[in-house]
Design an enzyme around this catalytic site. Structure first.
Site, PDB file in Angstrom:
ATOM      1  N   LYS A  16      16.461  61.803  37.605  1.00  6.59           N
ATOM      2  CA  LYS A  16      16.467  62.301  38.737  1.00  6.59           C
ATOM      3  C   LYS A  16      15.034  62.919  39.278  1.00  6.59           C
ATOM      4  CE  LYS A  16      21.321  64.145  38.959  1.00  6.59           C
ATOM      5  NZ  LYS A  16      21.919  63.398  39.768  1.00  6.59           N
ATOM      6  N   SER A  17      14.022  62.997  38.254  1.00 13.69           N
ATOM      7  CA  SER A  17      12.844  63.496  38.493  1.00 13.69           C
ATOM      8  C   SER A  17      12.020  62.849  39.878  1.00 13.69           C
ATOM      9  CB  SER A  17      11.872  63.547  37.337  1.00 13.69           C
ATOM     10  OG  SER A  17      12.422  64.226  36.338  1.00 13.69           O
ATOM     11  N   LYS A  66       8.847  64.164  23.744  1.00 13.68           N
ATOM     12  CA  LYS A  66       8.265  65.417  23.882  1.00 13.68           C
ATOM     13  C   LYS A  66       7.404  65.722  22.759  1.00 13.68           C
ATOM     14  CE  LYS A  66      11.558  66.927  27.036  1.00 13.68           C
ATOM     15  NZ  LYS A  66      12.730  68.091  27.622  1.00 13.68           N
ATOM     16  N   ASN A  87       6.791  68.597  27.875  1.00 14.72           N
ATOM     17  CA  ASN A  87       7.401  68.079  29.164  1.00 14.72           C
ATOM     18  C   ASN A  87       6.444  67.756  30.255  1.00 14.72           C
ATOM     19  OD1 ASN A  87       7.311  70.775  30.513  1.00 14.72           O
ATOM     20  ND2 ASN A  87       9.479  70.202  31.178  1.00 14.72           N
ATOM     21  N   ALA A 128      20.156  73.438  17.786  1.00 13.23           N
ATOM     22  CA  ALA A 128      18.740  73.942  17.097  1.00 13.23           C
ATOM     23  C   ALA A 128      17.966  72.683  17.374  1.00 13.23           C
ATOM     24  CB  ALA A 128      19.100  74.332  15.780  1.00 13.23           C
ATOM     25  N   GLY A 129      18.059  71.720  18.012  1.00 13.23           N
ATOM     26  CA  GLY A 129      17.263  70.688  18.343  1.00 13.23           C
ATOM     27  C   GLY A 129      16.278  71.027  19.319  1.00 13.23           C
TER      28      GLY A 129
HETATM   29  P1  ATR Z   1      17.732  67.386  21.673  1.00 15.13           P
HETATM   30  O1  ATR Z   1      16.282  67.391  21.836  1.00 15.13           O
HETATM   31  O2  ATR Z   1      18.356  66.943  23.038  1.00 15.13           O
HETATM   32  O3  ATR Z   1      17.884  68.754  21.255  1.00 15.13           O
HETATM   33  P2  ATR Z   1      18.162  66.686  19.116  1.00 15.13           P
HETATM   34  O4  ATR Z   1      16.749  67.327  18.376  1.00 15.13           O
HETATM   35  O5  ATR Z   1      18.537  65.440  18.328  1.00 15.13           O
HETATM   36  O6  ATR Z   1      18.263  66.518  20.447  1.00 15.13           O
HETATM   37  O7  ATR Z   1      19.241  68.001  18.757  1.00 15.13           O
HETATM   38  C1  ATR Z   1      20.511  67.611  18.976  1.00 15.13           C
HETATM   39  C2  ATR Z   1      21.114  69.023  19.160  1.00 15.13           C
HETATM   40  O8  ATR Z   1      22.605  68.941  19.217  1.00 15.13           O
HETATM   41  C3  ATR Z   1      21.375  69.618  17.447  1.00 15.13           C
HETATM   42  O9  ATR Z   1      21.489  71.037  17.484  1.00 15.13           O
HETATM   43  C4  ATR Z   1      22.786  68.744  16.913  1.00 15.13           C
HETATM   44  O10 ATR Z   1      23.357  69.764  16.093  1.00 15.13           O
HETATM   45  P3  ATR Z   1      22.811  68.983  14.524  1.00 15.13           P
HETATM   46  O11 ATR Z   1      21.468  69.865  14.061  1.00 15.13           O
HETATM   47  O12 ATR Z   1      23.920  69.679  13.659  1.00 15.13           O
HETATM   48  O13 ATR Z   1      22.817  67.435  14.345  1.00 15.13           O
HETATM   49  C5  ATR Z   1      23.437  69.086  18.208  1.00 15.13           C
HETATM   50  N1  ATR Z   1      24.810  68.432  18.463  1.00 15.13           N
HETATM   51  C6  ATR Z   1      24.821  66.971  18.976  1.00 15.13           C
HETATM   52  N2  ATR Z   1      25.734  66.225  19.000  1.00 15.13           N
HETATM   53  C7  ATR Z   1      26.548  67.608  18.531  1.00 15.13           C
HETATM   54  C8  ATR Z   1      28.247  67.611  18.479  1.00 15.13           C
HETATM   55  N3  ATR Z   1      28.956  66.622  18.741  1.00 15.13           N
HETATM   56  N4  ATR Z   1      28.611  68.827  18.051  1.00 15.13           N
HETATM   57  C9  ATR Z   1      28.019  69.772  17.976  1.00 15.13           C
HETATM   58  N5  ATR Z   1      26.614  69.841  18.016  1.00 15.13           N
HETATM   59  C10 ATR Z   1      25.933  68.584  18.408  1.00 15.13           C
END
Ligand code: ATR
Length: 278
Positions: A16-17, A66, A87, A128-129
């Site tokens: 949407k940006s 990023k 970003n 925590a991603g």
């Molecule tokens: P982003 O840049 O979108 O944060 P990422 O760095 O791949 O993407 O991180 C994805 C985050 O969503 C992580 O915290 C992941 O949990 P894990 O560290 O345990 O992998 C979380 N995540 C993704 N799918 C999930 C699910 N179905 N249930 C719970 N946490 C989920």
């Protein structure tokens, strides 16, 4: 020739940006063009060089680039440096300026648009991603009573706790560690909603919640927002407001003009929604 800007990502078609920045440019009478730029997964730098060759002035950067944008920048703001994610890129002669406006976008949406203060509140951040990491410092700068970081893989939450404890009161663990605690604001920063999934979450966590916030958005309220609603959260919000607010911060960095965000948020919320993409 208008000044050139773009959002770079993969995938990018549904972003949407371009709509947001085109509306900002019209509103503030800026002579610029903004489009979606698909980069091959293995050639972010090459795609940026090509854009620079066309005299591009700045880029928004989205999934999955990023971190690469952070590595490419030659000057970083403190918030981008700490988040280790960029970003927004601005090309200043020979320098590449990198910032991260995601966190300030989230904070503005919660405090200004939704009218809910963060200061002195108990905040639960799920995930925590990269998305979670980008918003922790701006949240802590608002001095909440507590920031709890819960993640499916609890080691990653603990690593973020270690990193950010110097900036405020941070605890970390598996979501079940917090199931008996009350949180005023619960933020979903996982990518689970992108797959239409729900992070494992005890519904009772929402009993005293004022705001449940999903940083993602989509056609329908996400499963997280559904659960929050039916478990007692007073208010629910998706990430549209954050998206527009982070865009406004980028726009300001490029053009030194602050666009009005409210009409753009209202328009996006009323329009045919698009799939879940940043
Ligand atoms: P982003 O840049 O979108 O944060 P990422 O760095 O791949 O993407 O991180 C994805 C985050 O969503 C992580 O915290 C992941 O949990 P894990 O560290 O345990 O992998 C979380 N995540 C993704 N799918 C999930 C699910 N179905 N249930 C719970 N946490 C989920």
């Amino acid at each position: 020739m208008p000044d050139l800007y773009a959002v770079i990502g993969n995938p990018i078609a549904h972003s949407k940006s371009p709509t947001i920045h085109t509306l900002f440019a019209q509103q503030t009478h800026q002579h610029m063009q903004y489009y979606a730029l698909l980069s091959p997964l293995d050639n972010f730098r090459g795609t940026v060089s090509e854009f620079l060759g066309q005299n591009g002035k700045g880029l928004n950067v989205t999934v999955p680039f990023k971190l690469e944008a952070y590595q490419l920048a030659t000057q970083l703001t403190e918030r981008a440096s700490i988040a280790q994610a960029v970003n927004t890129l601005r090309f200043d002669n020979d320098a590449i300026f990198g910032d991260n406006t995601d966190g300030v976008g989230l904070v503005k949406d919660i405090e200004i648009n939704l009218g809910i203060p963060i200061t002195h509140q108990r905040i639960l951040l799920i995930g925590a991603g990269g998305a979670a990491q980008g918003v922790i410092l701006p949240l802590l700068q608002k001095q909440p009573a507590l920031l709890a970081i819960a993640n499916r893989t609890s080691d990653k939450a603990h690593a973020l706790q270690q990193k950010f404890s110097v900036y405020g009161d941070v605890v970390a663990g598996d979501i079940m560690n917090f199931s008996d605690q009350d949180f005023h604001i619960v933020i979903n920063a996982t990518s689970a909603s992108l797959q239409g999934e729900l992070p494992e979450l005890p519904g009772k966590i929402f009993t005293h919640t004022i705001l449940a916030y999903d940083m993602m958005y989509g056609r329908e309220p996400t499963p997280f927002l559904h659960l929050a609603k039916y478990s007692g959260a007073q208010q629910q919000a998706d990430g549209i407001g954050m998206l527009v607010e982070q865009a406004a911060e980028s726009f300001f960095l490029w053009r030194n003009v602050r666009p009005q965000t409210q009409p753009v948020i209202a328009l996006l919320k009323s329009h045919t929604p698009s799939p879940l993409t940043p």
